[in-house]
Design a protein around this motif. Structure first.
Motif, PDB file in Angstrom:
ATOM      1  N   GLN A 248      13.743   3.374 -16.446  1.00 18.58           N
ATOM      2  CA  GLN A 248      14.254   2.331 -17.324  1.00 18.58           C
ATOM      3  C   GLN A 248      15.285   1.458 -16.605  1.00 18.58           C
ATOM      4  O   GLN A 248      15.304   0.235 -16.759  1.00 18.58           O
ATOM      5  N   ALA A 249      16.116   2.093 -15.775  1.00 19.00           N
ATOM      6  CA  ALA A 249      17.153   1.350 -15.054  1.00 19.00           C
ATOM      7  C   ALA A 249      16.558   0.431 -13.984  1.00 19.00           C
ATOM      8  O   ALA A 249      17.153  -0.602 -13.646  1.00 19.00           O
ATOM      9  N   ASN A 250      15.376   0.789 -13.466  1.00 24.76           N
ATOM     10  CA  ASN A 250      14.754   0.010 -12.392  1.00 24.76           C
ATOM     11  C   ASN A 250      13.451  -0.647 -12.841  1.00 24.76           C
ATOM     12  O   ASN A 250      12.616  -1.017 -12.010  1.00 24.76           O
ATOM     13  N   ARG A 251      13.319  -0.805 -14.137  1.00 25.74           N
ATOM     14  CA  ARG A 251      12.088  -1.343 -14.717  1.00 25.74           C
ATOM     15  C   ARG A 251      11.717  -2.705 -14.116  1.00 25.74           C
ATOM     16  O   ARG A 251      10.562  -2.960 -13.786  1.00 25.74           O
ATOM     17  N   GLU A 252      12.714  -3.574 -13.953  1.00 27.90           N
ATOM     18  CA  GLU A 252      12.445  -4.925 -13.473  1.00 27.90           C
ATOM     19  C   GLU A 252      11.878  -4.909 -12.055  1.00 27.90           C
ATOM     20  O   GLU A 252      10.963  -5.692 -11.737  1.00 27.90           O
ATOM     21  N   LYS A 253      12.386  -4.020 -11.207  1.00 24.16           N
ATOM     22  CA  LYS A 253      11.889  -3.933  -9.828  1.00 24.16           C
ATOM     23  C   LYS A 253      10.421  -3.532  -9.810  1.00 24.16           C
ATOM     24  O   LYS A 253       9.623  -4.085  -9.041  1.00 24.16           O
ATOM     25  N   PHE A 254      10.052  -2.569 -10.649  1.00 23.67           N
ATOM     26  CA  PHE A 254       8.661  -2.122 -10.690  1.00 23.67           C
ATOM     27  C   PHE A 254       7.756  -3.181 -11.305  1.00 23.67           C
ATOM     28  O   PHE A 254       6.596  -3.322 -10.910  1.00 23.67           O
ATOM     29  N   GLU A 255       8.271  -3.927 -12.252  1.00 21.80           N
ATOM     30  CA  GLU A 255       7.488  -5.002 -12.866  1.00 21.80           C
ATOM     31  C   GLU A 255       7.193  -6.107 -11.860  1.00 21.80           C
ATOM     32  O   GLU A 255       6.084  -6.656 -11.826  1.00 21.80           O
TER      33      GLU A 255
ATOM     34  N   ALA B 176       0.838  -1.204   0.000  1.00 22.01           N
ATOM     35  CA  ALA B 176       0.000   0.000   0.000  1.00 22.01           C
ATOM     36  C   ALA B 176       0.873   1.254   0.000  1.00 22.01           C
ATOM     37  O   ALA B 176       0.545   2.237  -0.671  1.00 22.01           O
ATOM     38  N   TYR B 177       1.972   1.212   0.745  1.00 22.75           N
ATOM     39  CA  TYR B 177       2.873   2.365   0.809  1.00 22.75           C
ATOM     40  C   TYR B 177       3.480   2.664  -0.560  1.00 22.75           C
ATOM     41  O   TYR B 177       3.585   3.824  -0.975  1.00 22.75           O
ATOM     42  N   LYS B 178       3.850   1.626  -1.287  1.00 18.48           N
ATOM     43  CA  LYS B 178       4.419   1.814  -2.626  1.00 18.48           C
ATOM     44  C   LYS B 178       3.400   2.496  -3.556  1.00 18.48           C
ATOM     45  O   LYS B 178       3.734   3.430  -4.292  1.00 18.48           O
ATOM     46  N   LYS B 179       2.170   1.997  -3.518  1.00 17.72           N
ATOM     47  CA  LYS B 179       1.131   2.599  -4.367  1.00 17.72           C
ATOM     48  C   LYS B 179       0.765   3.992  -3.876  1.00 17.72           C
ATOM     49  O   LYS B 179       0.412   4.871  -4.673  1.00 17.72           O
ATOM     50  N   TYR B 180       0.839   4.201  -2.577  1.00 16.73           N
ATOM     51  CA  TYR B 180       0.564   5.518  -1.998  1.00 16.73           C
ATOM     52  C   TYR B 180       1.546   6.553  -2.544  1.00 16.73           C
ATOM     53  O   TYR B 180       1.167   7.679  -2.884  1.00 16.73           O
TER      54      TYR B 180
ATOM     55  N   LYS C  34       4.774   4.447 -15.091  1.00 22.62           N
ATOM     56  CA  LYS C  34       4.713   5.151 -16.376  1.00 22.62           C
ATOM     57  C   LYS C  34       3.777   6.344 -16.293  1.00 22.62           C
ATOM     58  O   LYS C  34       4.025   7.389 -16.907  1.00 22.62           O
ATOM     59  N   GLN C  35       2.694   6.204 -15.512  1.00 22.12           N
ATOM     60  CA  GLN C  35       1.799   7.337 -15.326  1.00 22.12           C
ATOM     61  C   GLN C  35       2.461   8.446 -14.516  1.00 22.12           C
ATOM     62  O   GLN C  35       2.154   9.625 -14.697  1.00 22.12           O
ATOM     63  N   VAL C  36       3.371   8.066 -13.617  1.00 20.53           N
ATOM     64  CA  VAL C  36       4.136   9.068 -12.874  1.00 20.53           C
ATOM     65  C   VAL C  36       4.960   9.919 -13.831  1.00 20.53           C
ATOM     66  O   VAL C  36       5.030  11.145 -13.708  1.00 20.53           O
TER      67      VAL C  36
ATOM     68  N   ASP D 169       6.756  -5.809  -8.761  1.00 21.68           N
ATOM     69  CA  ASP D 169       5.701  -5.310  -7.863  1.00 21.68           C
ATOM     70  C   ASP D 169       4.380  -5.076  -8.594  1.00 21.68           C
ATOM     71  O   ASP D 169       3.402  -4.647  -7.967  1.00 21.68           O
ATOM     72  N   HIS D 170       4.356  -5.328  -9.906  1.00 16.75           N
ATOM     73  CA  HIS D 170       3.162  -5.067 -10.726  1.00 16.75           C
ATOM     74  C   HIS D 170       2.764  -3.581 -10.677  1.00 16.75           C
ATOM     75  O   HIS D 170       1.577  -3.253 -10.707  1.00 16.75           O
ATOM     76  N   ASN D 171       3.763  -2.721 -10.590  1.00 17.70           N
ATOM     77  CA  ASN D 171       3.507  -1.280 -10.511  1.00 17.70           C
ATOM     78  C   ASN D 171       4.056  -0.500 -11.696  1.00 17.70           C
ATOM     79  O   ASN D 171       4.033   0.731 -11.692  1.00 17.70           O
TER      80      ASN D 171
END
Length: 429
Positions: A281-288, A223-227, A297-299, A290-292
């Motif tokens: 782009q450098a941290n794409r895998e980490k965000f993927e 929740a904190y990540k999405k927050y 990209k909207q950020v 987390d399914h975020n």
């Protein structure tokens, strides 16, 4: 009537004979409690007996047999028949009867949710679970039941976001289990994100992040990540310092579990699109993982909006070419599309002259004098007044609660005396 219950047949007979009045149902409840061990031992052959009962008239007895019947794991080919039986029961059962055994009712509903997920048909569970919630709540929509999180999860999986919103519109003041609250707010926040209702999503995610917790949990971390992401998308900023009323566990640990997101906030604050895109782009895998990634990209897109909004605070008119250059867009046409979208969403007020490619920024046209706006303001005032009364009543209740007063007295010595109001003399702490 013979009440010697030593077989499933006799249980069914008692259910049929003791379901006509409130007194009979209360008596039946006691008999059913005595028969639980028998029903559990005969769970594999109970299904045919359900056909002898009417779920609308024999709701309590039907519930006991159905709960025992669903105890054993079901194969996928058996799940479909079970889903149909439970859905029919949830739709037809009498609320006043199932309230006598709410735990069993919740248990059946949760198994129902498990079965529709086993069948990979979450849509089939949405309407029956909503009906179950209404019956379990009875007279108060302000009660958060153990079924709310399951219902919202099915809404998410079935992409029935609008249906999920119908329960999120109600204020919650009663909670059965803390875990239910965490999941309710987390799933609710995701539904609001799906509907782009970011303000409500932030409210729900904020509730998770600041809720009391003795140990860190995965729900709160996610929740904190999405927050963080929704704050950047909707507000264009994020403070990494949690409010003082957030738990010490959250304040100590959230950042450690969300480092890529904290760094994203820092990168966003620099205001440079190229740096932000390079970091993503450098941290794409980490965000993927987390399914975020979609939200991230909207950020990035929101930074364009934030930079355009800053221009409205400085200029009265500006060309599309200048906007493209300042905001680091590829062309005036791309700048025009961003400006048009922001006008449509009510994020800025402007007009575009197609002939010379000039954008004129305007003041907010809202004069706060229309009937609709007056009704909206009045509704907000009424809600605030209701909340104020509830807070007053809660404060009065806590001031008379012996356990709270004893705990406050024990902890008083850990703080300065001025941190507390003087304790009323009538309380002996």
């Amino acid at each position: 009537m013979n009440q010697n219950i030593n077989s499933v047949e006799s249980v069914v007979a008692q259910i049929q004979g003791l379901s006509s009045s409130a007194d009979d149902v209360t008596h039946l409840h006691g008999l059913l409690k005595q028969s639980e061990e028998l029903l559990q031992s005969e769970s594999t052959r109970l299904a045919p007996f359900l056909a002898e009962l009417d779920p609308s008239k024999h709701s309590l007895g039907y519930l006991y047999i159905l709960e025992a019947c669903t105890t054993a794991p079901k194969a996928k080919e058996q799940a479909n028949e079970l889903v149909l039986s439970i859905a029919r029961f949830l739709n037809d059962c009498a609320a006043e009867q199932i309230h006598l055994a709410p735990d069993k009712f919740v248990s059946v509903c949760k198994r129902f949710k498990d079965q529709v997920m086993l069948l990979e048909t979450p849509l089939r569970g949405v309407a029956p679970l909503l009906t179950a919630i209404r019956k379990l709540q009875s007279s108060s929509s302000e009660h958060l039941t153990s079924l709310h999180p399951d219902f919202l999860l099915l809404c998410l999986l079935a992409k029935c976001y609008k249906t999920g919103l119908c329960v999120l519109e109600h204020d919650i003041f009663e909670v059965d289990q803390p875990t239910d609250f965490f999941l309710y707010c987390y799933y609710g926040g995701m539904i609001c994100i799906g509907q782009k209702r970011y303000r409500k999503a932030l409210e729900l995610l904020h509730n998770v992040v600041t809720a009391p917790m003795s140990t860190i949990n995965a729900i709160a971390v996610e929740a904190y990540k999405k927050y963080i992401l929704i704050s950047l998308i909707h507000l264009g900023q994020f403070s990494t310092s949690l409010p003082k009323y957030a738990s010490s566990v959250a304040q100590r640990n959230f950042k450690n579990f969300s480092q890529p997101y904290i760094e994203l906030v820092t990168c966003y604050g620099n205001g440079k699109i190229s740096e932000l895109e390079a970091y993503v782009q450098a941290n794409r895998e980490k965000f993927e993982i987390d399914h975020n990634l979609g939200l991230v990209k909207q950020v990035v897109l929101s930074m364009y909006k934030q930079n355009i909004q800053r221009l409205t605070q400085t200029y009265l008119t500006l060309s599309l070419q200048d906007i493209a250059n300042t905001v680091q867009l590829n062309s005036p046409k791309e700048a025009e599309m961003h400006v048009l979208q922001m006008i449509q969403n009510g994020e800025i007020y402007a007009t575009i002259n197609q002939k010379d490619g000039m954008v004129r920024f305007l003041e907010d046209p809202e004069q706060y004098k229309t009937c609709e706006m007056i009704e909206q303001i009045d509704s907000s005032i009424q809600r605030i007044m209701t909340l104020s009364k509830r807070l007053t009543a809660l404060d009065e209740h806590m001031s008379c609660d012996s356990q709270y007063l004893a705990k406050a007295g024990r902890e008083r010595q850990r703080f300065d005396f001025d941190d507390f109001d003087t304790t009323p003399q009538k309380f002996n702490i």
